[in-house]
Design a protein around this motif. Structure first.
Motif, PDB file in Angstrom:
ATOM      1  N   GLU A  43       0.821  -1.217   0.000  1.00  0.00           N
ATOM      2  CA  GLU A  43       0.000   0.000   0.000  1.00  0.00           C
ATOM      3  C   GLU A  43       0.848   1.257   0.000  1.00  0.00           C
ATOM      4  O   GLU A  43       0.316   2.360   0.019  1.00  0.00           O
ATOM      5  CB  GLU A  43      -0.896   0.018   1.234  1.00  0.00           C
ATOM      6  N   GLY A  44       2.153   1.085   0.011  1.00  0.00           N
ATOM      7  CA  GLY A  44       3.024   2.262   0.128  1.00  0.00           C
ATOM      8  C   GLY A  44       3.318   2.912  -1.219  1.00  0.00           C
ATOM      9  O   GLY A  44       2.591   2.733  -2.202  1.00  0.00           O
ATOM     10  N   GLU A  45       4.408   3.657  -1.242  1.00  0.00           N
ATOM     11  CA  GLU A  45       4.797   4.373  -2.468  1.00  0.00           C
ATOM     12  C   GLU A  45       5.165   3.417  -3.592  1.00  0.00           C
ATOM     13  O   GLU A  45       5.619   2.298  -3.321  1.00  0.00           O
ATOM     14  CB  GLU A  45       6.049   5.203  -2.177  1.00  0.00           C
ATOM     15  N   VAL A  46       4.985   3.889  -4.819  1.00  0.00           N
ATOM     16  CA  VAL A  46       5.350   3.053  -5.968  1.00  0.00           C
ATOM     17  C   VAL A  46       6.246   3.859  -6.907  1.00  0.00           C
ATOM     18  O   VAL A  46       6.266   5.089  -6.859  1.00  0.00           O
ATOM     19  CB  VAL A  46       4.107   2.581  -6.754  1.00  0.00           C
ATOM     20  N   GLU A  47       6.974   3.137  -7.740  1.00  0.00           N
ATOM     21  CA  GLU A  47       7.760   3.824  -8.780  1.00  0.00           C
ATOM     22  C   GLU A  47       7.111   3.543 -10.131  1.00  0.00           C
ATOM     23  O   GLU A  47       6.783   2.394 -10.441  1.00  0.00           O
ATOM     24  CB  GLU A  47       9.202   3.305  -8.775  1.00  0.00           C
ATOM     25  N   LYS A  48       6.968   4.606 -10.917  1.00  0.00           N
ATOM     26  CA  LYS A  48       6.418   4.451 -12.271  1.00  0.00           C
ATOM     27  C   LYS A  48       7.507   3.912 -13.174  1.00  0.00           C
ATOM     28  O   LYS A  48       8.656   4.338 -13.084  1.00  0.00           O
ATOM     29  CB  LYS A  48       6.021   5.824 -12.817  1.00  0.00           C
ATOM     30  N   VAL A  49       7.135   3.014 -14.069  1.00  0.00           N
ATOM     31  CA  VAL A  49       8.125   2.480 -15.018  1.00  0.00           C
ATOM     32  C   VAL A  49       7.833   3.041 -16.403  1.00  0.00           C
ATOM     33  O   VAL A  49       6.761   2.815 -16.967  1.00  0.00           O
ATOM     34  CB  VAL A  49       8.077   0.932 -15.065  1.00  0.00           C
ATOM     35  N   PHE A  50       8.809   3.771 -16.940  1.00  0.00           N
ATOM     36  CA  PHE A  50       8.691   4.310 -18.296  1.00  0.00           C
ATOM     37  C   PHE A  50       9.449   3.395 -19.239  1.00  0.00           C
ATOM     38  O   PHE A  50      10.605   3.040 -18.977  1.00  0.00           O
ATOM     39  CB  PHE A  50       9.316   5.709 -18.378  1.00  0.00           C
ATOM     40  N   SER A  51       8.822   3.022 -20.320  1.00  0.00           N
ATOM     41  CA  SER A  51       9.544   2.249 -21.335  1.00  0.00           C
ATOM     42  C   SER A  51      10.467   3.196 -22.094  1.00  0.00           C
ATOM     43  O   SER A  51      10.154   4.381 -22.250  1.00  0.00           O
ATOM     44  CB  SER A  51       8.545   1.634 -22.318  1.00  0.00           C
ATOM     45  N   PRO A  52      11.593   2.688 -22.606  1.00  0.00           N
ATOM     46  CA  PRO A  52      12.420   3.520 -23.488  1.00  0.00           C
ATOM     47  C   PRO A  52      11.702   3.833 -24.802  1.00  0.00           C
ATOM     48  O   PRO A  52      12.130   4.681 -25.568  1.00  0.00           O
ATOM     49  CB  PRO A  52      13.654   2.652 -23.747  1.00  0.00           C
ATOM     50  N   ILE A  53      10.602   3.115 -25.060  1.00  0.00           N
ATOM     51  CA  ILE A  53       9.850   3.338 -26.308  1.00  0.00           C
ATOM     52  C   ILE A  53       8.971   4.581 -26.144  1.00  0.00           C
ATOM     53  O   ILE A  53       8.247   4.706 -25.158  1.00  0.00           O
ATOM     54  CB  ILE A  53       8.983   2.104 -26.629  1.00  0.00           C
ATOM     55  N   HIS A  54       9.073   5.479 -27.128  1.00  0.00           N
ATOM     56  CA  HIS A  54       8.237   6.680 -27.132  1.00  0.00           C
ATOM     57  C   HIS A  54       7.144   6.510 -28.184  1.00  0.00           C
ATOM     58  O   HIS A  54       7.342   5.815 -29.179  1.00  0.00           O
ATOM     59  CB  HIS A  54       9.071   7.928 -27.486  1.00  0.00           C
ATOM     60  N   ILE A  55       6.040   7.158 -27.959  1.00  0.00           N
ATOM     61  CA  ILE A  55       4.906   7.037 -28.877  1.00  0.00           C
ATOM     62  C   ILE A  55       4.499   8.432 -29.347  1.00  0.00           C
ATOM     63  O   ILE A  55       4.444   9.371 -28.543  1.00  0.00           O
ATOM     64  CB  ILE A  55       3.705   6.375 -28.128  1.00  0.00           C
ATOM     65  N   HIS A  56       4.229   8.540 -30.656  1.00  0.00           N
ATOM     66  CA  HIS A  56       3.701   9.811 -31.180  1.00  0.00           C
ATOM     67  C   HIS A  56       2.249   9.933 -30.740  1.00  0.00           C
ATOM     68  O   HIS A  56       1.441   9.039 -30.999  1.00  0.00           O
ATOM     69  CB  HIS A  56       3.718   9.807 -32.710  1.00  0.00           C
ATOM     70  N   SER A  57       1.948  11.026 -30.061  1.00  0.00           N
ATOM     71  CA  SER A  57       0.539  11.231 -29.672  1.00  0.00           C
ATOM     72  C   SER A  57       0.213  12.690 -29.943  1.00  0.00           C
ATOM     73  O   SER A  57       1.067  13.440 -30.441  1.00  0.00           O
ATOM     74  CB  SER A  57       0.369  10.917 -28.185  1.00  0.00           C
ATOM     75  N   VAL A  64       6.255   5.775 -22.943  1.00  0.00           N
ATOM     76  CA  VAL A  64       5.072   5.030 -22.508  1.00  0.00           C
ATOM     77  C   VAL A  64       5.255   4.573 -21.059  1.00  0.00           C
ATOM     78  O   VAL A  64       6.293   4.007 -20.714  1.00  0.00           O
ATOM     79  CB  VAL A  64       4.888   3.780 -23.406  1.00  0.00           C
ATOM     80  N   VAL A  65       4.239   4.821 -20.238  1.00  0.00           N
ATOM     81  CA  VAL A  65       4.273   4.289 -18.867  1.00  0.00           C
ATOM     82  C   VAL A  65       3.758   2.860 -18.934  1.00  0.00           C
ATOM     83  O   VAL A  65       2.642   2.606 -19.379  1.00  0.00           O
ATOM     84  CB  VAL A  65       3.368   5.119 -17.921  1.00  0.00           C
ATOM     85  N   ILE A  66       4.603   1.891 -18.517  1.00  0.00           N
ATOM     86  CA  ILE A  66       4.158   0.495 -18.637  1.00  0.00           C
ATOM     87  C   ILE A  66       3.747  -0.112 -17.302  1.00  0.00           C
ATOM     88  O   ILE A  66       3.266  -1.232 -17.258  1.00  0.00           O
ATOM     89  CB  ILE A  66       5.232  -0.396 -19.318  1.00  0.00           C
ATOM     90  N   GLY A  67       3.944   0.605 -16.229  1.00  0.00           N
ATOM     91  CA  GLY A  67       3.488   0.048 -14.960  1.00  0.00           C
ATOM     92  C   GLY A  67       4.123   0.722 -13.767  1.00  0.00           C
ATOM     93  O   GLY A  67       4.735   1.802 -13.879  1.00  0.00           O
ATOM     94  N   GLU A  68       3.988   0.079 -12.628  1.00  0.00           N
ATOM     95  CA  GLU A  68       4.536   0.588 -11.367  1.00  0.00           C
ATOM     96  C   GLU A  68       4.958  -0.603 -10.514  1.00  0.00           C
ATOM     97  O   GLU A  68       4.427  -1.696 -10.665  1.00  0.00           O
ATOM     98  CB  GLU A  68       3.440   1.330 -10.586  1.00  0.00           C
ATOM     99  N   PHE A  69       5.899  -0.363  -9.618  1.00  0.00           N
ATOM    100  CA  PHE A  69       6.244  -1.420  -8.656  1.00  0.00           C
ATOM    101  C   PHE A  69       6.491  -0.789  -7.277  1.00  0.00           C
ATOM    102  O   PHE A  69       6.758   0.415  -7.183  1.00  0.00           O
ATOM    103  CB  PHE A  69       7.455  -2.241  -9.136  1.00  0.00           C
ATOM    104  N   PRO A  70       6.418  -1.606  -6.224  1.00  0.00           N
ATOM    105  CA  PRO A  70       6.564  -1.059  -4.869  1.00  0.00           C
ATOM    106  C   PRO A  70       7.939  -0.453  -4.617  1.00  0.00           C
ATOM    107  O   PRO A  70       8.950  -0.969  -5.113  1.00  0.00           O
ATOM    108  CB  PRO A  70       6.380  -2.289  -3.969  1.00  0.00           C
ATOM    109  N   LEU A  71       7.934   0.618  -3.866  1.00  0.00           N
ATOM    110  CA  LEU A  71       9.195   1.234  -3.423  1.00  0.00           C
ATOM    111  C   LEU A  71       9.326   0.969  -1.937  1.00  0.00           C
ATOM    112  O   LEU A  71       8.752   1.692  -1.119  1.00  0.00           O
ATOM    113  CB  LEU A  71       9.135   2.743  -3.651  1.00  0.00           C
ATOM    114  N   PHE A  72      10.058  -0.072  -1.588  1.00  0.00           N
ATOM    115  CA  PHE A  72      10.170  -0.476  -0.188  1.00  0.00           C
ATOM    116  C   PHE A  72      10.934   0.548   0.643  1.00  0.00           C
ATOM    117  O   PHE A  72      11.784   1.280   0.135  1.00  0.00           O
ATOM    118  CB  PHE A  72      10.963  -1.786  -0.087  1.00  0.00           C
TER     119      PHE A  72
END
Ligand code: G3H
Length: 542
Positions: A43-57, A64-72
């Protein structure tokens, strides 16, 4: 934008253009971690994971943000360690005292469950560290092969240990036993394979483990957490996430880590080792930095040398510890070599990990393109040029491979391990130039020699085997096959990691011995006949 074949092109894409098969249906927002056999909610803080892949928008080119994982914090990190310590129970735990064949069954069960996650893990590897589809599949399959080869190697080891030795009136059975709690820290470039080449031998030898996954390289292990939980007894595998600076010092300072399996820089390894209050109790298994040179002799077959040097310098963008990181080319053949090599570099297919036949992809680690540009700039200051068209061009996380020539000792690229697509080429007149370089280098992993003159090559082999741990002839440097010893001298490694050596690295020999007399013989016979011990046993694993 980068220049490819004299044209300015963008290497990124729009969301719609991503092939269906490779799309991530939704971000992987990891909220679980494995502790004491349970997937606990975070339930604590998380780190966002950015892919090295960029997308034209609509708002331009965005990562692209592909997810998050716990920051212990320190607290959860220590709780995971405690779970491993409890499961080991100072060598009295279920896993540590289990028979070898039962441990093998559990590892086989894990491999079976892991196989079912292949597509998921491969896809995350592609998005998280931008490894091509072909190489991501290879990394996964090679890891499964490593597991089955490890099982075979352990069976062999156990067969040898299943007999008694009688010497000088003493009867003994010698086996290998676990070390205790192992902290496994794999690297970002092979987050699955290299983590598992220490994790699997550590586990199968009866140790309990805390895995601290690399950043980037965390999310791809998430789909395997259930398999770890279901295949192994509680507390045998535990996972820690977050910033290394926050979560690893408390683990080391606790003094409860018995073995450190770490793939990364010698600086980080030194600091981890020093944090242990009793370093003499800590077994180190380290894969560290390297600056493997290629030496191209005047007698070299240039086409073959170019082919191998291309693989050696630029497979996975040069982000391999075994990559060729500096080339010494005899001045007689330097012009011809450069012409062929620069053309071969520019013929490599640049693109995204799912592009068919792609060889150069975006770089996984933030800040890397700037570092490479700085290296090239520094080399220019001291008289070198980029000799391939477009070399050194940057488009966000893409770095167009740069062939830099002529390189000399005043340049940073001559000394620093670049770990990426900058290829320094040094012309030489006398072999003392590359030999002195290797002798004086802080690294000692491998070297490649290219040539067709047997006497010249033999003259190099004898001094070089005492500088590095693998001399490759007319072949790029590489780790495989995994049955070969993989190690290094100086700042390049501690310990050896072939399939069979790793079993030794994560265990210690221990034995049961007794003076040979009728009473002891009958006691041992009773234990064996009634299968009272897992250790003292003549069971032969088939
Ligand atoms: O990063 C270092 C890897 O162990 C290299 O393995 O030679 O099979 O690519 P490889």
């Amino acid at each position: 934008m980068v220049i490819i074949q004299n044209q300015e092109v963008s290497l990124f894409t729009t969301a719609d253009e991503i092939p269906e098969k490779f799309r991530l249906p939704s971000p992987i927002n990891q909220r679980e971690y494995l502790i004491g056999g349970e997937l606990r909610h975070w339930e604590g803080e998380v780190e966002k994971v950015f892919s090295p892949i960029h997308i034209h928008s609509g708002s331009g080119l965005t990562p692209v943000v592909i997810g998050e994982f716990p920051l212990f914090t320190e607290e959860e990190s220590l709780a995971c360690l405690q779970a491993a310590v409890d499961a080991y129970d100072r060598g009295r735990g279920l896993w540590a005292t289990m028979s070898v064949s039962q441990r093998i069954e559990r590892v086989q069960d894990f491999a079976y469950r892991m196989k079912a996650k292949r597509d998921e893990v491969v896809k995350i590897l592609m998005w998280e560290i931008c490894k091509s589809y072909a190489d991501s599949q290879k990394e996964f399959d090679r890891t499964l092969d490593y597991i089955s080869d490890t099982i075979d190697a352990l069976k062999n080891l156990d067969r040898v240990s299943s007999r008694f030795e009688i010497t000088g009136g003493v009867i003994g059975q010698i086996r290998r036993a676990p070390l205790g709690v192992v902290l496994c820290m794999g690297p970002s470039n092979y987050p699955l394979n290299e983590t598992f080449t220490t994790l699997i031998p550590a586990l199968i030898m009866g140790n309990t483990v805390v895995i601290k996954s690399p950043r980037p390289g965390t999310l791809l292990l998430y789909p395997l957490l259930e398999a770890f939980r279901d295949a192994f007894p509680p507390g045998v595998v535990n996972t820690v996430y977050g910033s290394g600076r926050t979560v690893t010092p408390p683990l080391m300072m606790s003094g409860q880590v018995d073995a450190l399996a770490f793939i990364g820089s010698s600086r980080a390894a030194n600091s981890l080792e020093k944090q242990h209050p009793q370093p003499h109790r800590l077994r180190l298994i380290l894969g560290l930095e390297a600056k493997n040179p290629g030496v191209i002799l005047p007698s070299a077959d240039l086409e073959l040398s170019v082919r191998e040097c291309l693989l050696g310098t630029l497979s996975y963008n040069g982000q391999r510890c075994t990559a060729l990181k500096i080339l010494f080319v005899h001045r007689q053949i330097a012009d011809k070599f450069l012409e062929l090599f620069a053309a071969a570099v520019n013929a490599l297919k640049i693109g995204l990990p799912w592009d068919e036949g792609v060889q150069i992809t975006p770089l996984g680690e933030p800040g890397k393109t700037q570092y490479f540009s700085d290296l090239v700039e520094d080399a220019r200051k001291f008289g070198a040029e980029v000799v391939n068209t477009g070399g050194g061009e940057v488009d966000k996380t893409f770095f167009h491979p740069a062939v830099v020539y002529p390189v000399n000792e005043r340049m940073r690229i001559y000394h620093e391990e670049q770990f990426g697509p900058v290829i320094p080429i040094v012309p030489y007149d006398d072999l003392s130039t590359p030999i002195d370089y290797i002798v004086n280098s802080n690294y000692g992993q491998q070297v490649s020699i290219f040539g067709e003159d047997g006497s010249a090559i033999a003259d190099l082999i004898d001094p070089l085997v005492n500088q590095v741990c693998r001399v490759n002839i007319n072949s790029q440097c590489q780790r495989g096959p995994d049955s070969f010893p993989f190690t290094g001298r100086k700042d390049s490694a501690v310990g050896t990691l072939s399939v069979s050596d790793a079993l030794r690295s994560f265990s210690i020999r221990t034995l049961v011995a007794a003076k040979e007399n009728p009473a002891n013989t009958s006691l041992i016979t009773e234990i064996l006949r009634e299968r009272k011990s897992n250790f003292l046993s003549t069971d032969f694993i088939l």
